[in-house]
Design an enzyme around this catalytic site. Structure first.
Site, short mmCIF file in Angstrom:
data_model
loop_
_atom_site.label_atom_id
_atom_site.label_comp_id
_atom_site.label_asym_id
_atom_site.label_seq_id
_atom_site.Cartn_x
_atom_site.Cartn_y
_atom_site.Cartn_z
CB ALA B 11 -1.36 0.35 1.41
CE LYS B 12 3.17 2.54 5.23
NZ LYS B 12 4.03 2.49 6.81
CB THR B 79 2.66 -8.35 -8.56
OG1 THR B 79 2.79 -7.81 -7.53
CG2 THR B 79 4.82 -9.32 -7.99
CG HIS B 135 7.41 4.00 -24.58
ND1 HIS B 135 6.45 2.75 -26.00
CD2 HIS B 135 6.26 3.57 -23.99
CE1 HIS B 135 6.02 2.05 -25.52
NE2 HIS B 135 5.57 2.81 -24.21
CG HIS B 136 9.29 7.90 -21.50
ND1 HIS B 136 11.04 7.57 -20.69
CD2 HIS B 136 7.86 7.55 -21.01
CE1 HIS B 136 10.46 6.08 -19.56
NE2 HIS B 136 9.31 5.97 -20.10
CE LYS B 139 9.46 0.95 -23.54
NZ LYS B 139 9.34 0.32 -21.61
N GLY B 145 7.07 -3.68 -24.07
CA GLY B 145 6.55 -5.49 -23.50
C GLY B 145 5.46 -5.54 -23.99
#
Lengths: 250, 250, 250, 250
Positions: B11-12, B79, B135-136, B139, B145
């Site tokens: 949660a953190k 995850t 993308h930026h 990366k 992916g």
């Protein structure tokens, strides 16, 4: 494997002539009859046609279809003007001739059909949806029929998902820059020399956008859809409305 | 209607904290437990959590999932690191606890998932298919992916439809302008200051092109996907791999 | 090399605060004074400011500018409301203080300015031109000021090249899909959740299209234009209207 | 006003034949001679040609040009193979015949030339720049000559502005997804059935992107550039390399 025997009505029309060429070029199809104004429809049965492709006009298409269905010939139809009444009539003929399939489609462009289907499927996940269609400047109507149909499908999908009106704070638009609204979906029409037929559906939500765009660079790009219809119509008995039902989208 | 009771593990963490905010902001969901390193997992059961969201890391996610499933708590998992072996292990737990649902997804961006699914569905109708991801410039890996996964799905769809190699007459490409090839699909990676995460799939055939593009303007755009997962996981028993199975695409 | 000494008026406003941060972060610039409501303008001269940046409001900007010019301080102005009368007044001050430069610009986004300039330069070579602007759905006016200005510039360029009306056969547009017309140029406004500020100019001719598109993903993207103005204003005496005159476009 | 008298060499070639048609269709131009293999060049002078258009091949173009310049006929040349040595030779002829103009251009597509010029002008204001070109799958070389030339122009502009290498954190690109690098500019080549010739230049900086895209839908889209060249060549004495010098871009 013997070839599928295909006939074409309206064979001398601009579209019919292209269908003839496409049938002749397709693997596994044989062009067995070309019928046009003044020819007897018996040429279809005499030639042993299994499928007939009809790009004619509203004044003759019903006679052509009645002949085909009652003679056990499947039909792929691109002629316009199919009201619900007309569809019911055709359905009466196929009910009386089980096993015969009829595909009636306003648009044989596979890409355009995919665009519409994907837009409808995605619409429920997006707060905003708008349509921009772009065509050559000789087009007389705006927006295009495809844009209108896309808007209807998107609107239906939004309603089914319980989505309300889209966010839009516009209070000052004196010249109508926000375009048309079809079933609550904003639709914009661009007309530009050099273009053929193009459309994009823009779906927006917090931090992201999904764009589905179809570019038609040549007017002949619907032929793969006609050929796909010819190949499948025999295995889909009854009346089918729209090429999307022949595509494997699930 | 009583609210669905949701817990968050990790949660953190950067992602976990955003999930907490999204759960609190969502209608019909109640955030009942926030667990992080050093906290006992019993906080989940003590709080009466019905669903747990896990954005932690490969070293702890299996313990978290075993606890959740054996205590009858559904799980939504972002995850990484789920090998086939790990998935089998989780499936063993859900088999022993019928009715418990686990969603494991590599990508919770609904738009990105829609793009991949649409590209795969459309691929069989097009002779050519290529992918451009943008993308930026921070990366480190190319291609992304998502681009890799899209290429795999497109390649599978082409193979299933019996399509062969794409047309490509290139004989002179000394510097590799044609990009990478993933399962036979050309993939191009652009890196540009100002961008976040964008991808377009280009499908071409005679006279036409279908483009499916997704723009992610903010990294938080996956939260609607997480919330959708939380709402549905309880009605899909067993292990589900990929958010696409929760979307109504058929 | 000693740093250029820069002051900011309206320093506590949303824009002014960002300008302060940008000046502090820029090589070769030193932020020497921050002035806001209630502060004396003498802070500018006392701090030895060489350039002042003004993002305030129409009620105070003229006093600020008179002070700056008469004290030999160059000014970069993003405040709105500059009528021809006001510009003449400022020009009177710079005439009386030769060597002092004032840049007044409605838009400091370099990319947006480039888009407008390129569209105007290209317009004479194309039979058709239309503009599509896309913004977040909280915007109240349509079309955007940038789209309006682009249309004016394109129309001027077409007129100067002797181009007449664009081709458009539309006769049937019951819902206004063709959008607004600004000086003869069709302009379309899209409003979509997730977007910030985007515009594309489409130029079409037989067999080809040129598209110039600008995407603004963040509202802070005009800071490079402000800094460019600060660096150059000292070498361009008199009043300059529009950032385009500071860009090397020739 | 009397018409400008135009001759065409290589008049029976694919390009020459199109030039003949374009000259005949253009206001104020008269096609006075069509010369091909085996014909005497004296047909040019005999017909009183003021301008000759040469789309022939490297083996004959120098003879054609010597004849034209020494007879006071301006020349518009699309034939390839002009090395610096050859250009010097032509310049010798025009030096000896002041007032005669020769335009030698590798690309007569006005839109493509505008795209290259705009990209070069904008490049100095952007941290990142990449090029994506897209063509039909029968093209044998990658990247296209236009993409290569665009990259060179962008690289020159970046160098002149003192810009260093572009940001790019890529460390893991096993399959070459980042494409080719031409003078430090990444270039990507897409090959797709249905396309003709397309290119986009992407310029990115913090929070924004500028895109300049050209779509060529038909191979004949370079004719307006040839006609523009014919009209202007008489007022630009000496040798000019590239159509961009005839466009009003300043």
């Amino acid at each position: 494997m013997t070839a599928l025997r295909v006939a074409v009505t309206g064979a001398k029309g601009r579209m019919g002539a292209e269908v003839c060429r496409a049938v002749e070029a397709a693997d596994g199809l044989e062009l067995v009859a070309q019928v046009d104004q003044g020819d007897s429809l018996d040429a279809l049965a005499d030639a042993g046609a299994q499928v007939v492709v009809d790009f004619t006009h509203p004044g003759v298409v019903m006679d052509n279809l009645e002949y085909a269905v009652t003679h056990g010939i499947h039909a792929v139809v691109g002629t316009s003007g199919f009201s619900p009444d007309r569809v019911d009539t055709v359905r009466g003929w196929t009910d009386a001739n089980p096993g015969v399939g009829v595909l009636i489609a306003p648009n044989f462009g596979i890409g355009a059909v995919l665009m519409m289907q994907f837009a409808a499927k995605a619409a429920r996940y997006y707060e905003s949806a708008e349509i921009v269609e772009l065509h050559h400047p000789n087009k007389v109507d705006a927006p295009s029929g495809t844009a209108r149909r896309t808007a209807e499908l998107v609107a239906e999908a939004r309603a089914a998902a319980g989505l309300g009106a889209m966010p839009d704070a516009t209070t000052d638009d004196p010249d109508g820059a926000r375009g048309a609204t079809v079933d609550g979906i904003p639709v914009h029409a661009v007309r530009l020399r050099g273009l053929v037929a193009h459309q994009e559906v823009l779906l927006g939500d917090a931090g992201e956008m999904l764009t589905i765009r179809h570019d038609s660079f040549q007017r002949t790009s619907f032929m793969p859809g006609v050929i796909l219809g010819v190949r499948r119509v025999g295995s889909v008995p009854g009346v089918t409305l729209g090429l999307e039902h022949y595509l494997d989208l699930d």
